[in-house]
Design a protein around this motif. Structure first.
Motif, PDB file in Angstrom:
ATOM      1  N   MET A   1       0.892  -1.230   0.020  1.00 43.09           N
ATOM      2  CA  MET A   1      -0.110   0.063   0.011  1.00 43.09           C
ATOM      3  C   MET A   1       1.033   1.126   0.040  1.00 43.09           C
ATOM      4  O   MET A   1       1.798   1.444   0.886  1.00 43.09           O
ATOM      5  N   GLU A   2       0.371   2.345  -0.858  1.00 40.84           N
ATOM      6  CA  GLU A   2       1.319   3.569  -1.041  1.00 40.84           C
ATOM      7  C   GLU A   2       1.093   4.195   0.270  1.00 40.84           C
ATOM      8  O   GLU A   2       0.216   4.425   0.829  1.00 40.84           O
ATOM      9  N   LYS A   3       2.167   4.908   0.878  1.00 45.85           N
ATOM     10  CA  LYS A   3       2.092   5.761   1.982  1.00 45.85           C
ATOM     11  C   LYS A   3       2.578   7.101   1.320  1.00 45.85           C
ATOM     12  O   LYS A   3       3.425   7.418   0.507  1.00 45.85           O
ATOM     13  N   ILE A   4       1.930   8.270   2.162  1.00 47.40           N
ATOM     14  CA  ILE A   4       2.167   9.483   1.761  1.00 47.40           C
ATOM     15  C   ILE A   4       2.480  10.373   3.185  1.00 47.40           C
ATOM     16  O   ILE A   4       2.151   9.875   4.358  1.00 47.40           O
ATOM     17  N   MET A   5       3.193  11.418   3.224  1.00 49.83           N
ATOM     18  CA  MET A   5       3.543  12.119   4.146  1.00 49.83           C
ATOM     19  C   MET A   5       3.147  13.419   3.929  1.00 49.83           C
ATOM     20  O   MET A   5       3.388  14.122   2.748  1.00 49.83           O
ATOM     21  N   LEU A   6       2.329  14.231   4.965  1.00 51.15           N
ATOM     22  CA  LEU A   6       1.776  15.647   4.747  1.00 51.15           C
ATOM     23  C   LEU A   6       1.742  15.958   6.180  1.00 51.15           C
ATOM     24  O   LEU A   6       1.655  15.450   7.125  1.00 51.15           O
ATOM     25  N   ASN A   7       1.666  17.376   6.315  1.00 47.16           N
ATOM     26  CA  ASN A   7       1.560  18.104   7.454  1.00 47.16           C
ATOM     27  C   ASN A   7      -0.144  18.169   7.897  1.00 47.16           C
ATOM     28  O   ASN A   7      -0.889  18.582   7.099  1.00 47.16           O
ATOM     29  N   ALA A   8      -0.225  17.857   8.995  1.00 41.99           N
ATOM     30  CA  ALA A   8      -1.625  18.149   9.886  1.00 41.99           C
ATOM     31  C   ALA A   8      -1.826  19.521   9.680  1.00 41.99           C
ATOM     32  O   ALA A   8      -1.381  20.290  10.211  1.00 41.99           O
ATOM     33  N   PRO A   9      -3.197  19.882   9.209  1.00 43.00           N
ATOM     34  CA  PRO A   9      -3.612  21.177   9.241  1.00 43.00           C
ATOM     35  C   PRO A   9      -3.759  21.686  10.634  1.00 43.00           C
ATOM     36  O   PRO A   9      -3.386  23.217  10.518  1.00 43.00           O
ATOM     37  N   ASP A  10      -4.035  21.267  11.644  1.00 45.67           N
ATOM     38  CA  ASP A  10      -4.212  21.968  12.792  1.00 45.67           C
ATOM     39  C   ASP A  10      -2.823  21.998  13.497  1.00 45.67           C
ATOM     40  O   ASP A  10      -2.626  23.168  14.402  1.00 45.67           O
ATOM     41  N   SER A  11      -1.868  21.379  13.518  1.00 44.70           N
ATOM     42  CA  SER A  11      -0.704  21.294  14.286  1.00 44.70           C
ATOM     43  C   SER A  11       0.481  21.517  13.417  1.00 44.70           C
ATOM     44  O   SER A  11       1.562  21.861  13.907  1.00 44.70           O
ATOM     45  N   GLY A  12       0.283  20.994  12.063  1.00 41.50           N
ATOM     46  CA  GLY A  12       1.676  21.356  11.370  1.00 41.50           C
ATOM     47  C   GLY A  12       2.409  20.085  11.446  1.00 41.50           C
ATOM     48  O   GLY A  12       3.470  20.149  10.787  1.00 41.50           O
ATOM     49  N   GLU A  13       2.229  19.317  12.137  1.00 39.08           N
ATOM     50  CA  GLU A  13       2.935  18.036  12.510  1.00 39.08           C
ATOM     51  C   GLU A  13       2.949  16.923  11.433  1.00 39.08           C
ATOM     52  O   GLU A  13       1.717  16.994  10.403  1.00 39.08           O
ATOM     53  N   ALA A  14       3.963  16.476  11.022  1.00 41.57           N
ATOM     54  CA  ALA A  14       4.110  15.479   9.598  1.00 41.57           C
ATOM     55  C   ALA A  14       3.374  14.319  10.224  1.00 41.57           C
ATOM     56  O   ALA A  14       3.411  13.701  11.228  1.00 41.57           O
ATOM     57  N   ILE A  15       2.489  13.814   9.436  1.00 43.05           N
ATOM     58  CA  ILE A  15       1.771  12.567   9.675  1.00 43.05           C
ATOM     59  C   ILE A  15       1.871  11.765   8.258  1.00 43.05           C
ATOM     60  O   ILE A  15       2.072  12.172   7.184  1.00 43.05           O
ATOM     61  N   GLU A  16       2.025  10.342   8.637  1.00 45.51           N
ATOM     62  CA  GLU A  16       2.096   9.218   7.384  1.00 45.51           C
ATOM     63  C   GLU A  16       0.644   8.810   7.330  1.00 45.51           C
ATOM     64  O   GLU A  16      -0.014   8.281   8.425  1.00 45.51           O
ATOM     65  N   LEU A  17       0.239   8.796   6.031  1.00 42.35           N
ATOM     66  CA  LEU A  17      -1.221   8.174   5.692  1.00 42.35           C
ATOM     67  C   LEU A  17      -0.788   7.008   4.730  1.00 42.35           C
ATOM     68  O   LEU A  17       0.030   7.098   3.657  1.00 42.35           O
ATOM     69  N   PHE A  18      -1.867   6.198   4.769  1.00 36.83           N
ATOM     70  CA  PHE A  18      -1.812   4.984   3.825  1.00 36.83           C
ATOM     71  C   PHE A  18      -2.734   5.068   2.916  1.00 36.83           C
ATOM     72  O   PHE A  18      -4.090   5.390   3.199  1.00 36.83           O
TER      73      PHE A  18
END
Length: 85
Positions: A1-18
């Motif tokens: 499954m492909e993973k992407i990294m992006l910044n959470a809109p509320d905290s700006g923290e980097a999160i990993e999503l599948f």
């Protein structure tokens, strides 16, 4: 499954999503992504807003009308997945 990294809109923290699924509607790419690869988890619908070289920028879909329409498309694509709005 492909993973992407992006910044959470509320905290700006980097999160990993599948990425569970991807679709293109009216020339715009949308992703259905979740925090957990295999367990039940919150799911998010993201839309592509910009491509910068090899990087693609996505934002969380927050408009209720757009979110409802795109979630219905993903429900049809993934018959065994229920999306609660």
């Amino acid at each position: 499954m492909e993973k992407i990294m992006l910044n959470a809109p509320d905290s700006g923290e980097a999160i990993e999503l599948f990425v569970l699924e991807q679709t293109c509607i009216n020339g715009r790419n949308y992703l259905l992504a979740t925090e957990e690869e295999e367990a039940d988890s919150d799911a998010y619908i993201l839309k592509e807003i910009q491509t910068e070289g090899e990087d693609t920028v996505y934002e969380f879909v927050e408009d209720d009308v757009e979110l409802d329409a795109i979630s219905r498309v993903f429900e049809e694509m993934l018959e065994d997945v229920g999306i609660e709005r």
